[in-house]
Enzyme design. Structure first.
Site, PDB file in Angstrom:
ATOM      1  NE  ARG A  65      49.480  36.612  38.642  1.00  0.00           N
ATOM      2  CZ  ARG A  65      49.390  37.951  39.326  1.00  0.00           C
ATOM      3  NH1 ARG A  65      50.177  38.670  39.379  1.00  0.00           N
ATOM      4  NH2 ARG A  65      48.350  37.815  40.169  1.00  0.00           N
ATOM      5  CG  HIS A  69      46.125  38.390  35.402  1.00  0.00           C
ATOM      6  ND1 HIS A  69      46.240  39.226  36.663  1.00  0.00           N
ATOM      7  CD2 HIS A  69      46.580  37.068  35.706  1.00  0.00           C
ATOM      8  CE1 HIS A  69      46.468  38.343  37.580  1.00  0.00           C
ATOM      9  NE2 HIS A  69      46.624  37.100  37.128  1.00  0.00           N
ATOM     10  CG  ASP A  70      45.129  40.326  27.292  1.00  0.00           C
ATOM     11  OD1 ASP A  70      44.349  41.097  27.338  1.00  0.00           O
ATOM     12  OD2 ASP A  70      45.670  40.050  26.134  1.00  0.00           O
ATOM     13  CB  VAL A  73      39.998  40.250  31.691  1.00  0.00           C
ATOM     14  CG1 VAL A  73      38.852  41.544  31.792  1.00  0.00           C
ATOM     15  CG2 VAL A  73      40.448  39.764  33.019  1.00  0.00           C
ATOM     16  N   GLY A  75      38.845  38.389  26.850  1.00  0.00           N
ATOM     17  CA  GLY A  75      39.717  37.651  25.947  1.00  0.00           C
ATOM     18  C   GLY A  75      41.012  38.301  25.701  1.00  0.00           C
ATOM     19  CG  ASN A  97      45.544  42.693  37.067  1.00  0.00           C
ATOM     20  OD1 ASN A  97      45.793  41.524  37.137  1.00  0.00           O
ATOM     21  ND2 ASN A  97      44.385  42.915  36.239  1.00  0.00           N
ATOM     22  N   PRO A 166      40.914  34.245  39.089  1.00  0.00           N
ATOM     23  CG  PRO A 166      41.979  32.083  38.684  1.00  0.00           C
ATOM     24  CD  PRO A 166      41.499  33.475  38.004  1.00  0.00           C
ATOM     25  CG  HIS A 196      50.940  29.257  40.850  1.00  0.00           C
ATOM     26  ND1 HIS A 196      49.975  29.251  41.188  1.00  0.00           N
ATOM     27  CD2 HIS A 196      51.012  30.393  39.841  1.00  0.00           C
ATOM     28  CE1 HIS A 196      49.243  30.221  41.074  1.00  0.00           C
ATOM     29  NE2 HIS A 196      49.855  30.988  40.251  1.00  0.00           N
ATOM     30  CB  THR A 197      56.900  25.400  38.262  1.00  0.00           C
ATOM     31  OG1 THR A 197      58.051  24.609  38.907  1.00  0.00           O
ATOM     32  CG2 THR A 197      57.110  25.951  37.112  1.00  0.00           C
ATOM     33  CB  THR A 251      63.929  24.596  40.242  1.00  0.00           C
ATOM     34  OG1 THR A 251      62.675  23.898  40.127  1.00  0.00           O
ATOM     35  CG2 THR A 251      64.924  23.519  40.441  1.00  0.00           C
ATOM     36  CG  ASP A 256      61.190  22.625  37.639  1.00  0.00           C
ATOM     37  OD1 ASP A 256      60.274  23.027  37.902  1.00  0.00           O
ATOM     38  OD2 ASP A 256      62.301  22.343  38.085  1.00  0.00           O
TER      39      ASP A 256
END
Ligand code: HEM
Ligand SMILES: *[C@@H]1O[C@H](CO)[C@@H](O)[C@H](O)[C@H]1NC(C)=O
Ligand SMILES: *[C@@H]1O[C@H](CO)[C@@H](O)[C@H](O)[C@H]1NC(C)=O
Ligand SMILES: *[C@@H]1O[C@H](CO)[C@@H](O)[C@H](O)[C@H]1NC(C)=O
Ligand SMILES: *[C@@H]1O[C@H](CO)[C@@H](O)[C@H](O)[C@H]1NC(C)=O
Ligand SMILES: *[C@@H]1O[C@H](CO)[C@@H](O)[C@H](O)[C@H]1NC(C)=O
Length: 355
Positions: A65, A69-70, A73, A75, A97, A166, A196-197, A251, A256
């Site tokens: 993540r 997030h880098d 913003v 690049g 953040n 977002p 988001h798994t 999990t 996955d």
């Protein structure tokens, strides 16, 4: 000395002017960038992350993540790592953040160990990209050769972080346009959302779905009723918004494709997750179906989209710098730049006054 720097930077700008059109940004990075200057890099990052993950498996999610997030913003330039100073308004306090980013200390641990063996060589932006790639391997996700050669920014932009990252209540239209603004397409959006798994989210970011969705006074109808009850137990109505829920109830620490099968049975944690499957008539539904039934297809798209995201507006060549400490720009060079800027301004002022 100063005029030499000016000439060099002028030459550099000329190269950039002619360079932008014929070459894509993909061509600028190279997985073997440090093969001669820091051959120990990959194994060092791997060792630190392996050690960290035995104590804190969630950290691998947090590092993937952090790279995202880098990159969104200004690049992939490690701007997210810069702390508040007299000249920097840190992105770490931007709304997406604050009280949320993790892994800054791990990046510093990696950087310190890397500086010990290859000083002034490896950028913090590359450490973020490599940490994300190696995190994927350590959490049973796909492996890819991480393109390297990024340099670190001299600036951060907190308001751009608020603007570009977002939000959890975004609808599909908003998600698509947020990703399109970074050159990422619908397939990239669905594949990257697959991150988001694993990892966790705070109750405050989805509690509206449990009790009062879009001010209807009712839960989100696209939420499975059993899952709704489980989430309501974790996040009671007036409980602390900081309590954590797993993104993936089955999990929770593995990269996955269960994220996609969860969406199909209305078990997406955030509204922005469920939108990918449940928006009526959306072109993303079939991509969710494909990834849920074919893990290799997901891995292939995830890999490609991570590389694409890692290429967003990278600084290369003489742009930016290699930071010595990831939370601060290098003092010496910023002072030198100030001298150059003021000498340039005064020579421009001389020219103006002589006209
Ligand atoms: C599609 C739009 C996205 C939205 C709206 C979104 C939103 C969020 C939110 C609200 C959280 C929880 C933060 C918290 O509890 O403080 C989160 C966590 C997370 N996000 Fe996203 N995200 C998006 C895309 C991505 C992408 C592209 C990646 C990486 C490729 C990613 C990776 C993660 C990970 C791994 C976590 C868990 C982090 C941890 O446990 O520390 N997300 N995201
Ligand atoms: C990883 O942990 C082991 C055992 O605690 C330690 O000997 C080693 O130095 C650590 N490696 C890194 C790179 O932190
Ligand atoms: C940078 O700021 C963070 C808070 O955002 C803080 O935890 C950290 O200690 C600071 N790092 C340094 C090196 O000052
Ligand atoms: C941040 O980004 C915005 C939008 O691109 C821009 O207008 C602003 O000048 C930037 N601020 C800084 C401090 O770079
Ligand atoms: C998505 O959200 C935006 C902003 O709130 C809104 O203008 C738009 O109508 C929404 N789109 C859909 C399809 O719901
Ligand atoms: C839902 O939220 C709206 C706006 O905040 C509020 O006016 C309304 O009373 C809430 N409904 C319930 C049942 O909590």
């Amino acid at each position: 000395m100063v005029s030499l720097r000016l000439i060099v930077s002028t030459l550099c700008c000329v190269v950039v002017v002619f360079g932008v059109l014929p070459f894509s940004s993909n061509a600028q990075l190279d997985p073997l960038f440090y093969s001669k200057t820091c051959p120990q890099l990959h194994s060092l990052v791997y060792q630190v992350l392996w050690n960290v993950s035995t104590k804190d498996p969630r950290m691998l999610a947090s590092l993937i993540r952090l790279h995202f997030h880098d990159c969104f913003v200004q690049g992939c330039d490690a701007s997210v790592l810069l702390n508040n100073t007299a000249t920097i308004v840190s992105e770490q306090q931007a709304f997406p953040n604050v009280n949320s980013l993790r892994g800054l200390d791990v990046v510093n641990e990696i950087k310190t160990k890397v500086e010990n063996v290859c000083p002034n060589t490896v950028s913090c932006a590359d450490i973020l990209a490599l940490a994300a790639g190696i995190s994927s391997i350590l959490t049973r996700g796909p492996a890819w050769m991480v393109p390297l050669g990024r340099r670190d920014s001299l600036t951060a932009n907190q308001s751009l972080a608020n603007q570009n990252l977002p939000g959890p209540s975004f609808n599909l239209t908003q998600l698509k346009s947020s990703f399109a603004a970074q050159g990422l397409n619908t397939n990239d959006l669905v594949a990257l959302s697959g991150a988001h798994t694993f990892g966790r989210a705070r109750c405050s970011l989805f509690i509206d779905r449990l009790y009062n969705f879009s001010n209807t006074g009712k839960p989100d109808p696209t939420l499975d009723t059993t899952y709704l009850k489980e989430l309501q137990k974790i996040c009671p109505k007036n409980g602390p918004g900081t309590t954590l829920a797993n993104f993936d109830p089955t999990t929770p620490d593995i990269l996955d494709n269960t994220y996609y099968s969860n969406l199909k049975v209305k078990k997406g944690l955030l509204q922005s997750d469920q939108e990918l499957f449940s928006t009526p008539g959306a072109d993303t539904t079939s991509i969710v179906n494909k990834f849920s039934s074919d893990q290799n297809a997901f891995f292939e798209s995830f890999k490609n989209a991570m590389i694409k995201m890692g290429n967003i507006d990278v600084l290369t060549g003489n742009k930016g710098e290699i930071r010595k400490q990831c939370n601060f720009i290098n003092k010496k060079s910023s002072e030198l730049d100030l001298v150059i800027v003021s000498s340039k301004e005064s020579s421009e002022a001389d020219m103006v006054s002589s006209i």
